[in-house]
Design an enzyme around this catalytic site. Sequence first.
Site, mmCIF file in Angstrom:
data_model
loop_
_atom_site.group_PDB
_atom_site.id
_atom_site.type_symbol
_atom_site.label_atom_id
_atom_site.label_comp_id
_atom_site.label_asym_id
_atom_site.label_seq_id
_atom_site.Cartn_x
_atom_site.Cartn_y
_atom_site.Cartn_z
ATOM 1 N N CYS A 134 -17.679 2.968 -18.660
ATOM 2 C CA CYS A 134 -18.919 2.941 -18.102
ATOM 3 C C CYS A 134 -19.643 1.751 -18.487
ATOM 4 O O CYS A 134 -20.472 1.082 -17.971
ATOM 5 C CB CYS A 134 -19.929 4.047 -18.365
ATOM 6 S SG CYS A 134 -19.047 5.647 -17.687
ATOM 7 N N CYS B 124 -18.809 -1.136 -16.670
ATOM 8 C CA CYS B 124 -18.995 -1.216 -15.104
ATOM 9 C C CYS B 124 -20.152 -1.715 -14.395
ATOM 10 O O CYS B 124 -21.259 -1.382 -14.872
ATOM 11 C CB CYS B 124 -18.848 0.455 -14.952
ATOM 12 S SG CYS B 124 -19.085 0.932 -12.902
ATOM 13 N N GLU C 99 0.791 -1.164 0.059
ATOM 14 C CA GLU C 99 0.123 0.019 -0.051
ATOM 15 C C GLU C 99 0.936 1.075 -0.038
ATOM 16 O O GLU C 99 0.494 2.139 -0.877
ATOM 17 C CB GLU C 99 -1.092 0.034 1.096
ATOM 18 C CG GLU C 99 -2.029 -0.955 1.140
ATOM 19 C CD GLU C 99 -3.057 -0.329 0.041
ATOM 20 O OE1 GLU C 99 -3.532 0.686 -0.108
ATOM 21 O OE2 GLU C 99 -3.244 -1.286 -0.978
#
Length: 366
Positions: free
Chosen positions: A208, A211, A46
């Site tokens: 999109c 998505c 991370e």
Amino acid sequence: MVAKGCGEAMNPEEFGRRVLEWFDTHGRKQLPWKENPTPYRVWVSEIMLQQTQVATVIPYYRRFVARFPEIRTLADAGLDEVLSLWAGLGYYARARHLHKAAQLLRDQHGGEMPVDIALVQALPGIGRSTAGAILALATGQRQPILDGNVKRLLARFAAVEGWPGQAMVLARLWDLAARYTPTERVADYTQAMMDLGALVCTARRPVCEFCPLAIGCVAHAQKQEMAFPSPKPRRELPVRAVRLLLLRSTTGEILLERRPPVGIWGGLWSFPECALGVDVTEWCRERLGLTVAVEPPWRVLRHSFSHFHLDITPTPVRVAESANAVMEGERFVWYNRLDSKQLGMAAPVRQLWTALTDDLLNDRNE
Ligand code: SF4
């Protein structure tokens, strides 16, 4: 302003289910920190991923955890060696914080990452989202994350207006992140949200049509994907106002002054500058030794620098004497458009110069 109620048409169960279904087919599962995802290994990944792309991080990550397989080995290493394994990744404060935090964990937590998010977040270099990611990915603890990718996705999904750097907007995004984090398969969901933000709801070209959240996404329904999140507001620049005197002699020359070497337009030629509030006739007599007749000013010309706007009031002034009668030297020059000398002028000064000389030409032609 923050939109309320938008994007909440999809309930958290459906949101989580859609995200996890997408993850099962398309999510990134081969990442090296996903093999044996201990809190330490997730933490290192991370931190490395904070400013760096996955593909760049992978070889660094492998070398780092091979040399420092656990918190204690990292804590016991010298900072120089830690930094040498970081060399090329940049943002070296990340490596220094990692090393310092490992020593705190060795000295205060028995060399283990705590499971209390407040303790994790108290470590150097670990913010709320990173702490959440460590616990969610490594232990499955139900903790929301809100890295840059997830902020963007949620801001679009719920059409959250405003820049995420504003406290109210950020609080709204954290509320959404917490609301949608499921109780089951938290690690997969967390990885899925990161992957969706990185691969589908991308900054420049969200795809999109692929998505899983498109059906409930408010920005998509409005075809306003790129309007969210709002960009950082531009700082209001201060305004400085000056008067530039367009002095011309009876023989048609124009007085230019070389600006001081430092400051705006340093060393370039400009028109003499005076403050807006002063009496121009007096100023010219005292500073330049000239007897003048002041004409009405032209309209204000704005020139913007990176840190302020300069509002210039160009003021034409007729000088009673011919150019020969007054000073010239290093600092001042009487200049006309037929002069062969090239003088360096800043763009707005050149613009005024051109307008003024055109004006003079017109005067003569009338
Ligand atoms: S539908 Fe488009 S804008 Fe909305 S979350 Fe998905 S990728 Fe982002």
